[in-house]
Design a protein around this motif. Structure first.
Motif, PDB file in Angstrom:
ATOM      1  N   GLN A  86       1.356  44.591 -10.546  1.00 17.25           N
ATOM      2  CA  GLN A  86       0.667  44.114  -8.702  1.00 17.25           C
ATOM      3  C   GLN A  86      -0.137  45.184  -8.479  1.00 17.25           C
TER       4      GLN A  86
ATOM      5  N   TRP B  90       5.068  44.516   2.956  1.00 25.38           N
ATOM      6  CA  TRP B  90       4.700  43.034   3.045  1.00 25.38           C
ATOM      7  C   TRP B  90       4.904  42.302   4.925  1.00 25.38           C
TER       8      TRP B  90
ATOM      9  N   TRP C 160       1.823  42.275   5.949  1.00 23.02           N
ATOM     10  CA  TRP C 160       1.141  41.159   5.317  1.00 23.02           C
ATOM     11  C   TRP C 160       2.009  39.533   5.994  1.00 23.02           C
ATOM     12  N   ASN C 161       2.934  39.548   5.952  1.00 22.83           N
ATOM     13  CA  ASN C 161       2.966  37.950   7.212  1.00 22.83           C
ATOM     14  C   ASN C 161       3.447  38.670   8.502  1.00 22.83           C
TER      15      ASN C 161
ATOM     16  N   GLY D 265      -1.589  37.276  -1.798  1.00 27.81           N
ATOM     17  CA  GLY D 265      -0.694  37.009  -1.124  1.00 27.81           C
ATOM     18  C   GLY D 265      -0.422  38.187  -2.060  1.00 27.81           C
ATOM     19  N   GLY D 266      -0.278  37.579  -3.666  1.00 27.15           N
ATOM     20  CA  GLY D 266       1.034  37.633  -5.130  1.00 27.15           C
ATOM     21  C   GLY D 266       0.887  39.202  -4.936  1.00 27.15           C
TER      22      GLY D 266
ATOM     23  N   LEU E   5       3.796  40.398  -2.826  1.00 27.09           N
ATOM     24  CA  LEU E   5       5.871  39.570  -3.411  1.00 27.09           C
ATOM     25  C   LEU E   5       7.091  40.967  -3.599  1.00 27.09           C
ATOM     26  N   PRO E   6       7.883  40.723  -2.794  1.00 30.64           N
ATOM     27  CA  PRO E   6       8.883  41.641  -2.801  1.00 30.64           C
ATOM     28  C   PRO E   6       9.129  41.343  -3.954  1.00 30.64           C
ATOM     29  N   SER E   7      10.193  42.643  -4.548  1.00 31.84           N
ATOM     30  CA  SER E   7      10.495  43.079  -5.932  1.00 31.84           C
ATOM     31  C   SER E   7      11.448  44.001  -5.185  1.00 31.84           C
TER      32      SER E   7
ATOM     33  N   THR F 130       6.642  44.733 -12.499  1.00 31.77           N
ATOM     34  CA  THR F 130       6.044  43.225 -11.379  1.00 31.77           C
ATOM     35  C   THR F 130       5.562  44.819 -10.900  1.00 31.77           C
TER      36      THR F 130
END
Length: 244
Positions: free
Chosen positions: A83, A167, A170-171, A110-111, A114-116, A79
């Motif tokens: 990214q 992340w 970004w928010n 935004g993709g 995305l947290p992982s 992942t």
């Protein structure tokens, strides 16, 4: 049996056979000592069997946990690699952000954030360590790897924390830019220069952190070291797996 030996001693004393009595007494002591040694050997053998059974139980659980941990970890790394590729493509081929490419940038931006997270099952290792029975592990190499696992994991998590922080950044932009979704989509407004610069800077930071966690530039290799440790623990605990 004790009465039998006592009668023999009394008979020898009564007959004034002191030499024979002395030899008999020594023989009796030797016999008792041999009995004690035999009992200790049997007890030690039983304890050893218990330790080996406990060792197998602990290592079997660890083996199964780490098979799952490896699968999860490799998924997370893939992942992050995906990214990184997207972030690198935006930074190299798309930026600077313009009114014309804004719609495409916003669609994929935004993709990349995305947290992982890697959340391995550490219950089996922690159970072994907290039990105070780590010394029952006969393989010294495996024992060392088990003991360093938590520290290696925490070293790796520092890189994930950095990604999660981005992340959050970004928010914050999404929250603090009330017209973020309106620019160039539903109005003729130009994208503010400060927003363009902020987004470009944040993406470059994201690309850098993704490069570090995937060992892209060989500066930070915690993920590689953690994967090597996972594979090594799996290999060393294989003889104790359930199928064996």
């Amino acid at each position: 049996m004790i009465k039998f030996f006592r009668k023999i001693r009394q008979k020898l004393l009564a007959e004034n056979k002191f030499t024979k009595y002395l030899l008999y007494a020594i023989g009796e002591i030797v016999l008792v000592m041999l009995g004690i040694l035999l009992a200790l050997q049997v007890n030690n053998a039983n304890e050893e069997r218990k330790n080996r059974a406990l060792e197998r139980a602990f290592l079997s659980d660890i083996h199964q946990d780490f098979l799952e941990n490896k699968s999860q970890f490799e998924d997370r790394l893939q992942t992050f690699r995906n990214q990184y590729q997207l972030a690198d493509s935006l930074c190299r081929q798309v930026f600077p952000i313009t009114d014309n490419n804004w719609k495409g940038v916003k669609k994929v931006y935004g993709g990349v954030f995305l947290p992982s997270t890697f959340d391995p099952n550490r219950s089996s290792i922690n159970a072994l360590i907290s039990s105070g029975r780590i010394d029952i592990i006969q393989n010294d190499s495996l024992k060392k790897k088990i003991l360093v696992w938590n520290d290696k994991y925490e070293d790796y998590k520092e890189s994930e924390y950095a990604l999660l922080k981005l992340w959050d950044n970004w928010n914050e932009i999404m929250i603090n830019e009330p017209h973020f979704d309106d620019y160039r989509d539903y109005t003729n407004q130009s994208i503010p220069l400060n927003l363009k610069l902020k987004l470009e800077k944040l993406m470059r930071r994201r690309r850098a952190e993704l490069g570090l966690i995937t060992s892209k530039w060989k500066v930070n290799q915690e993920s590689e070291e953690l994967l090597l440790l996972i594979n090594s623990i799996i290999s060393l605990t294989e003889p104790y797996s359930i199928k064996n």
